[in-house]
Design a protein around this motif. Structure first.
Motif, PDB file in Angstrom:
ATOM      1  N   PHE A  45      35.422  29.856  25.638  1.00  0.00           N
ATOM      2  CA  PHE A  45      34.201  29.458  26.353  1.00  0.00           C
ATOM      3  C   PHE A  45      32.990  30.090  25.663  1.00  0.00           C
ATOM      4  CE2 PHE A  45      37.685  29.868  29.511  1.00  0.00           C
ATOM      5  CZ  PHE A  45      37.805  28.527  29.866  1.00  0.00           C
ATOM      6  N   PRO A  46      32.578  29.547  24.527  1.00  0.00           N
ATOM      7  CA  PRO A  46      31.529  30.190  23.727  1.00  0.00           C
ATOM      8  C   PRO A  46      30.174  30.277  24.415  1.00  0.00           C
ATOM      9  CG  PRO A  46      32.065  27.996  22.883  1.00  0.00           C
ATOM     10  CD  PRO A  46      33.113  28.335  23.889  1.00  0.00           C
ATOM     11  N   ASN A  47      29.929  29.459  25.428  1.00  0.00           N
ATOM     12  CA  ASN A  47      28.634  29.488  26.105  1.00  0.00           C
ATOM     13  C   ASN A  47      28.583  30.481  27.265  1.00  0.00           C
ATOM     14  OD1 ASN A  47      27.506  27.477  24.449  1.00  0.00           O
ATOM     15  ND2 ASN A  47      28.438  25.862  25.683  1.00  0.00           N
ATOM     16  N   ASP A  48      29.723  31.056  27.624  1.00  0.00           N
ATOM     17  CA  ASP A  48      29.746  32.048  28.699  1.00  0.00           C
ATOM     18  C   ASP A  48      29.302  33.415  28.166  1.00  0.00           C
ATOM     19  OD1 ASP A  48      30.825  29.970  30.109  1.00  0.00           O
ATOM     20  OD2 ASP A  48      32.649  31.037  30.728  1.00  0.00           O
ATOM     21  N   LYS A  49      28.721  34.202  29.035  1.00  0.00           N
ATOM     22  CA  LYS A  49      28.396  35.593  28.719  1.00  0.00           C
ATOM     23  C   LYS A  49      29.614  36.439  29.072  1.00  0.00           C
ATOM     24  CE  LYS A  49      25.099  39.290  29.848  1.00  0.00           C
ATOM     25  NZ  LYS A  49      23.924  39.648  30.697  1.00  0.00           N
ATOM     26  N   VAL A  50      30.229  37.078  28.091  1.00  0.00           N
ATOM     27  CA  VAL A  50      31.454  37.849  28.303  1.00  0.00           C
ATOM     28  C   VAL A  50      31.135  39.334  28.206  1.00  0.00           C
ATOM     29  CG1 VAL A  50      33.804  38.296  27.517  1.00  0.00           C
ATOM     30  CG2 VAL A  50      32.853  35.976  27.375  1.00  0.00           C
ATOM     31  N   ILE A  51      31.532  40.071  29.225  1.00  0.00           N
ATOM     32  CA  ILE A  51      31.253  41.500  29.299  1.00  0.00           C
ATOM     33  C   ILE A  51      32.573  42.265  29.399  1.00  0.00           C
ATOM     34  CG2 ILE A  51      30.197  43.337  30.689  1.00  0.00           C
ATOM     35  CD1 ILE A  51      28.104  41.272  31.542  1.00  0.00           C
ATOM     36  N   ILE A  52      32.763  43.229  28.518  1.00  0.00           N
ATOM     37  CA  ILE A  52      33.945  44.095  28.567  1.00  0.00           C
ATOM     38  C   ILE A  52      33.595  45.294  29.436  1.00  0.00           C
ATOM     39  CG2 ILE A  52      35.576  45.481  27.232  1.00  0.00           C
ATOM     40  CD1 ILE A  52      34.917  43.637  24.830  1.00  0.00           C
ATOM     41  N   ALA A  53      34.122  45.301  30.646  1.00  0.00           N
ATOM     42  CA  ALA A  53      33.729  46.339  31.603  1.00  0.00           C
ATOM     43  C   ALA A  53      34.710  46.363  32.758  1.00  0.00           C
ATOM     44  CB  ALA A  53      32.314  46.064  32.118  1.00  0.00           C
ATOM     45  N   ASP A  54      34.525  47.339  33.635  1.00  0.00           N
ATOM     46  CA  ASP A  54      35.273  47.447  34.883  1.00  0.00           C
ATOM     47  C   ASP A  54      34.712  46.404  35.855  1.00  0.00           C
ATOM     48  OD1 ASP A  54      36.318  48.087  37.359  1.00  0.00           O
ATOM     49  OD2 ASP A  54      35.767  50.205  37.282  1.00  0.00           O
ATOM     50  N   ALA A  55      35.489  45.373  36.150  1.00  0.00           N
ATOM     51  CA  ALA A  55      35.011  44.279  37.001  1.00  0.00           C
ATOM     52  C   ALA A  55      34.648  44.766  38.400  1.00  0.00           C
ATOM     53  CB  ALA A  55      36.069  43.180  37.074  1.00  0.00           C
ATOM     54  N   HIS A  56      35.399  45.714  38.903  1.00  0.00           N
ATOM     55  CA  HIS A  56      35.166  46.243  40.252  1.00  0.00           C
ATOM     56  C   HIS A  56      33.774  46.869  40.352  1.00  0.00           C
ATOM     57  CE1 HIS A  56      36.550  47.466  44.178  1.00  0.00           C
ATOM     58  NE2 HIS A  56      36.396  48.753  43.929  1.00  0.00           N
ATOM     59  N   GLN A  57      33.407  47.657  39.363  1.00  0.00           N
ATOM     60  CA  GLN A  57      32.086  48.286  39.348  1.00  0.00           C
ATOM     61  C   GLN A  57      31.001  47.266  39.054  1.00  0.00           C
ATOM     62  OE1 GLN A  57      31.412  51.556  40.163  1.00  0.00           O
ATOM     63  NE2 GLN A  57      29.272  50.871  40.127  1.00  0.00           N
ATOM     64  N   TYR A  58      31.292  46.318  38.173  1.00  0.00           N
ATOM     65  CA  TYR A  58      30.295  45.306  37.828  1.00  0.00           C
ATOM     66  C   TYR A  58      29.904  44.490  39.055  1.00  0.00           C
ATOM     67  CZ  TYR A  58      27.721  41.977  34.989  1.00  0.00           C
ATOM     68  OH  TYR A  58      26.711  41.209  34.447  1.00  0.00           O
ATOM     69  N   LEU A  59      30.884  44.165  39.887  1.00  0.00           N
ATOM     70  CA  LEU A  59      30.598  43.443  41.123  1.00  0.00           C
ATOM     71  C   LEU A  59      29.607  44.220  41.982  1.00  0.00           C
ATOM     72  CD1 LEU A  59      31.101  41.305  43.321  1.00  0.00           C
ATOM     73  CD2 LEU A  59      33.132  42.612  44.001  1.00  0.00           C
ATOM     74  N   LEU A  60      29.850  45.486  42.159  1.00  0.00           N
ATOM     75  CA  LEU A  60      28.985  46.323  42.982  1.00  0.00           C
ATOM     76  C   LEU A  60      27.559  46.369  42.437  1.00  0.00           C
ATOM     77  CD1 LEU A  60      29.082  48.285  45.453  1.00  0.00           C
ATOM     78  CD2 LEU A  60      29.522  50.127  43.816  1.00  0.00           C
ATOM     79  N   ASP A  61      27.424  46.400  41.126  1.00  0.00           N
ATOM     80  CA  ASP A  61      26.118  46.569  40.491  1.00  0.00           C
ATOM     81  C   ASP A  61      25.335  45.261  40.356  1.00  0.00           C
ATOM     82  OD1 ASP A  61      26.700  49.257  40.206  1.00  0.00           O
ATOM     83  OD2 ASP A  61      27.408  49.055  38.133  1.00  0.00           O
ATOM     84  N   HIS A  62      26.026  44.099  40.352  1.00  0.00           N
ATOM     85  CA  HIS A  62      25.352  42.859  39.960  1.00  0.00           C
ATOM     86  C   HIS A  62      25.556  41.686  40.917  1.00  0.00           C
ATOM     87  CE1 HIS A  62      24.251  44.400  35.939  1.00  0.00           C
ATOM     88  NE2 HIS A  62      25.420  45.016  35.966  1.00  0.00           N
ATOM     89  N   TYR A  63      26.177  41.881  42.062  1.00  0.00           N
ATOM     90  CA  TYR A  63      26.534  40.747  42.918  1.00  0.00           C
ATOM     91  C   TYR A  63      25.339  39.896  43.349  1.00  0.00           C
ATOM     92  CZ  TYR A  63      24.894  43.429  46.986  1.00  0.00           C
ATOM     93  OH  TYR A  63      24.123  44.107  47.886  1.00  0.00           O
ATOM     94  N   LYS A  64      24.162  40.500  43.457  1.00  0.00           N
ATOM     95  CA  LYS A  64      22.987  39.765  43.934  1.00  0.00           C
ATOM     96  C   LYS A  64      22.479  38.723  42.934  1.00  0.00           C
ATOM     97  CE  LYS A  64      21.095  43.380  46.968  1.00  0.00           C
ATOM     98  NZ  LYS A  64      19.917  44.243  47.250  1.00  0.00           N
TER      99      LYS A  64
END
Length: 226
Positions: A45-64
Motif C-alpha cells: 500500500f504505497p500511498n498509506d503512511k506507515v509508522i513503526i511504533a507501539d500501536a497501543h501508545q499511538y492510539l492514545l496519542d493520536h486517536y482524535k
C-alpha cells in the motif's frame, strides 16, 4: 466529501485493509511494530503512511486525528488453540496471563473516540469480559451495527512449513521476502479476510459520510441565518 482519515492499528500486511480503496477516498495511517511487516505493508500500500511504533501508545496519542479506527491487538494470549497447548503441558506453551491491551482499547475507544471504530480478535478460551459480535472465527467490538453475514469467504485448509501457502493465496500475499522473527504460517493465518474487512468498512464509511453531510447541512443552516 473530504477524504476519510483511517487509523489501522497492528496493521501486519493489511488483510482487513486490502479492499478499502474500492469503498471510499481514504487517507490511511498504518501502525506496525515489526519492521519487516511494515516494509512489506508499505510495498503493498504505497500511498498509506506507515509508522513503526507501539500501536497501543499511538492510539492514545493520536486517536482524535481520525474518522475511523480499526484495531487488531495481538491474539495469542486469548486464543483457544494456545490455551489447549498450554493445558497439554507442551514445553513451549506454558500458561500466560491474557493481555489486557484488548479490553483497554475497547473501553478507551467506546468512551473517548468520536468516530467509528472496530476492535477485532479471536474467540477466546474464556467468556469475553465485554460482550462482542461473533462473526465466523472472530469477535468484533464496534460502535455501530454489523450484519449477521459479513460476506466472508470459505477459509483454506492445510499449511506448509515455510509460509502457509494456502493462506498466502487466500489473502493474495507473498511472504517469501519476509526476514523477520515471526512464523510465516501464523502471520498468514491471523489476517482478516479482505471481503470481511471491506463489508465492515462499507458500513462504517456510510455512517461517517452521513455524519459529515449532517455537519455540512447544519453549518449551511447556521451561516444562512447569520
Amino acid at each position: 466529501m473530504k477524504k476519510i482519515k483511517v487509523l489501522n492499528l497492528y496493521a501486519c500486511l493489511g488483510g482487513n485493509r486490502y479492499k478499502w480503496d474500492e469503498v471510499a477516498d481514504i487517507e490511511v495511517t498504518a501502525v506496525e511494530w515489526d519492521e519487516e511487516l511494515a516494509r512489506m505493508y508499505q510495498e503493498r500500500f504505497p500511498n498509506d503512511k506507515v509508522i513503526i511504533a507501539d500501536a497501543h501508545q499511538y492510539l492514545l496519542d493520536h486517536y482524535k486525528e481520525f474518522d475511523f479506527i480499526w484495531s487488531s491487538p495481538p491474539c495469542p494470549s486469548h486464543s483457544r488453540v494456545r490455551f489447549g497447548q498450554a493445558n497439554s503441558d507442551r514445553e513451549n506453551y506454558k500458561p500466560i496471563y491474557p493481555e489486557m491491551t484488548l479490553y483497554q482499547e475497547i473501553i478507551f475507544l467506546d468512551n473517548y473516540f468520536k468516530g467509528k471504530y472496530v476492535v477485532e480478535n479471536v474467540i477466546p478460551f474464556y467468556e469475553p469480559l465485554i460482550p462482542a459480535k461473533k462473526r465466523g472465527r472472530h469477535l468484533y467490538w464496534c460502535n455501530f451495527n454489523l450484519p449477521n453475514e459479513l460476506n466472508g469467504r470459505p477459509q483454506p485448509k492445510g499449511f506448509i512449513e515455510t509460509g502457509s501457502k494456502p493462506n498466502e493465496i487466500f489473502h493474495e500475499i507473498d511472504l517469501s521476502s519476509y526476514k523477520g522473527e515471526q512464523r510465516k504460517d501464523k502471520i498468514a493465518c491471523n489476517l482478516v479476510d479482505y471481503q470481511v474487512g471491506k463489508t465492515i468498512f462499507e458500513i462504517a464509511v456510510g455512517i461517517v459520510r452521513k455524519n459529515q453531510a449532517n455537519q455540512i447541512s447544519l453549518f449551511d443552516y447556521l451561516t444562512s441565518n447569520e
